[in-house]
Enzyme design. Structure first.
Site, PDB file in Angstrom:
ATOM      1  CG  ASP A 148      58.615  21.780  34.885  1.00  0.00           C
ATOM      2  OD1 ASP A 148      59.070  22.356  35.883  1.00  0.00           O
ATOM      3  OD2 ASP A 148      59.023  21.984  33.726  1.00  0.00           O
ATOM      4  CD  GLU A 187      56.609  23.831  27.812  1.00  0.00           C
ATOM      5  OE1 GLU A 187      57.542  23.726  26.989  1.00  0.00           O
ATOM      6  OE2 GLU A 187      56.304  22.919  28.602  1.00  0.00           O
TER       7      GLU A 187
END
Ligand SMILES: *[C@@H]1O[C@H](CO)[C@@H](O)[C@H](O)[C@H]1NC(C)=O
Length: 574
Positions: free
Chosen positions: A192, A554
């Site tokens: 992911d 991120e």
């Protein structure tokens, strides 16, 4: 102990010894540092010592009892001790303390006052990956180069067995047993984000957006030589979706569990935790998940129509079945896969996914019955009842307006799209730098998502100049047009790009690896995660290249998705 383990141990023992210069002996070891003694005879008369030590892997710093030390690079240090006097053949003894982050750094070479005492070439450090998209004669913003790099990023996110043409060379095969807990092969697909869960819902949205970008901005892809990489990026997901669709009304929507996965900081190649598989079925439906996956497969079938008609037709069959599944067994997917709830809960319900899936099926089949279905969902869920802010993995309404207008030429959808696009320009919140700020979490991605919608509108004759220039400005912010940071937000691209993305595999070294310092060590990630768009600034513009900041630093498959599509659009118009 069986014979195999004994052999393995012996192998490790010899492998460990073979790389070491035996004039350096380890005396004591702790986590992240060790003490060793250097002991050898002087090769000639020494009046003032100059001892050069080279290590096999990165060293943080070297400490001595006496003398001084100069660090040449991450691997090489020079010890000098002007007071040391010995004659040829006499022993020189030195105590050193070696600090490191990751792999135990063995001394593989030492040179005393220009005389080579030991050199061991049996241990070699792998060559660092070079950017496969490095263009000569880079333009101020080389959209084609970033487009290319964005597809490289998707290769870094690959799970399962890797193909021979894999360009991200520091990755290897991983999670090959995914699905074994349920008797299916669920290997493949994408990790992911900085973690290694395969969350099906955002993976499907990612795929839909990559597909949309490829189908509607094919020329931009072709101009940049990226069509084949676009298809490969989509296929990596759609192959997995086909495997995960194990029965008409059974679809695996997640592999890996958020808690244990996130507690592990290391490479996916080295994972050992259980990776449970989670599904939806006729008893526990999952409308958002099945609907978004149907949309992804439908747009992918359009993308593959030319090059592989058989594959395109298989994709379309599964898309129709999954749409039917989504519609027939209606349920919020996170109630059937509660593990997804803390990460990708569907906040705005499944009305938008049903409509979106029907529209993509209409586009892929040319069959008006899907337009009728989309209209029925539109009415049933009253998709105009609240105003739209984001275009995201959760909320597809802005895309629904665009597609509806495209398929029907009905101006009610065009009006809604225009209201939204106008609001983005004059009603939405911006950072002081001028980046539209739709969420604290991954602000860059949200800006890219709406920049894509704006570029799509421009291409389709909707307020062309205004929508195009606004989107160009937003993407420009991500590529470095920001005087406050003077940095690109794309790893490996442009000036001063992020070097410490919150991303496990790129922050850990090759095997033999030990990545317990991977998250905390202050230096750059060990590997450059080319092409990844990082989270981005807060509303007041704060951003730091800090690996521990998963809100702003991120990376994720969905972050790069519409960004990729927007880059293809910019290649096309520039
Ligand atoms: C819909 O999209 C297609 C493909 O981009 C385009 O050829 C067509 O003109 C569009 N129709 C409208 C009404 O925008």
């Amino acid at each position: 102990m069986d014979a195999i383990s004994l052999l393995a141990l012996l192998f490790l023992f010899f492998a460990g010894v073979a790389g070491q210069c035996d004039n350096v002996k380890v005396l004591q070891e702790w986590q992240g540092n060790y003490q060793a003694e250097f002991r050898d005879n002087a090769p000639k008369d020494i009046d003032g010592l100059r001892l050069e030590l080279s290590f096999q892997s990165r060293v943080l710093r070297l400490e001595l009892q006496k003398g001084s030390v100069e660090q040449v690079d991450d691997f090489t240090f020079i010890i000098t001790d002007p007071a040391l006097k010995v004659s040829a053949g006499e022993e020189v003894w030195y105590l050193i303390q070696v600090y490191y982050y990751f792999t135990f750094p063995q001394v593989v070479k030492n040179v005393m006052n220009d005389e080579l005492l030991c050199e061991d070439n049996t241990l070699t450090t792998p060559e660092p990956m070079v950017n496969p998209c490095d263009a000569t004669g880079m333009k101020p913003h080389d959209y084609a180069q970033v487009l290319c790099m964005s597809y490289v990023f998707y290769e870094a996110q690959r799970s399962g067995p890797l193909p021979a043409d894999q360009r991200v060379t520091w990755r290897g095969d991983s999670a090959l047993d995914d699905g074994s807990d349920v008797g299916h092969d669920l290997s493949g697909g994408y990790y992911d984000a900085g973690d290694h869960v395969k969350f099906g819902f955002p993976m499907a949205f990612t795929t839909t957006m990559l597909g949309w970008g490829l189908v509607d901005f094919l020329e931009g892809h072709q101009e940049a030589g990226q069509e084949k990489y676009g298809l490969a990026a989509i296929k990596w997901a759609t192959d997995y979706f086909l495997k995960a669709h194990t029965d008409t009304y059974e679809f695996y929507g997640q592999v890996g569990s958020g808690g244990p996965d996130h507690a592990y900081w290391g490479r996916p190649e080295d994972m050992t935790m259980d990776r449970p598989s989670y599904k939806i079925d006729a008893t526990n439906g999952g409308t958002e998940l099945a609907g978004e996956t149907a949309a992804a497969l439908a747009v992918a079938s359009v993308a593959f129509q030319e090059s592989d008609a058989a594959y395109a037709s298989a994709l379309l069959d599964h898309a129709k079945q999954l749409y039917d599944f989504a519609d027939k067994y209606r349920k919020n997917y996170h109630d059937s896969i509660p593990d997804a709830s803390a990460f990708y809960r569907s906040w705005n319900g499944y009305g938008d996914e049903l409509c979106w899936a029907a529209l993509w099926l209409a586009k892929a089949t040319g069959d008006d019955q899907f337009i009728e279905k989309a209209k029925a969902h539109w009415e049933e869920f009253d998709l105009t009842k609240d105003s739209v802010a984001q275009f995201s993995w959760d909320d597809k309404r802005a895309g629904v307006y665009a597609l509806f207008y495209n398929l029907t030429s009905d101006t009610q959808y065009l009006d809604l799209l225009n209201v939204y696009l106008d609001w983005l320009k004059s009603g939405a919140t911006y950072t002081p730098e001028g980046l539209v700020h739709l969420d604290a979490w991954g602000a860059n991605r949200h800006a890219a998502n709406v920049a894509f919608i704006s570029l799509w509108a421009a291409k389709h004759g909707i307020d062309g100049k205004k929508n195009r220039e606004w989107a160009r400005g937003q993407i420009g912010q991500l590529l470095g047009d920001n005087s406050r940071y003077e940095r690109s937000f794309v790893v490996g691209y442009g000036q001063n790009p992020p070097e410490r993305p919150h991303h496990r595999s790129s922050s850990c070294p090759f095997p033999p690896s030990d990545c317990h310092f991977g998250l905390l060590q202050p230096g750059p990630n060990v590997h450059t995660l080319y092409g990844a768009l990082v989270g981005g600034p807060s509303q007041n513009g704060e951003y730091e290249d800090d690996r521990q900041d998963y809100v702003r630093n991120e990376v994720a498959c969905d972050y790069n998705a519409a960004f990729t599509a927007a880059l293809a659009a910019l290649v096309e118009i520039s």
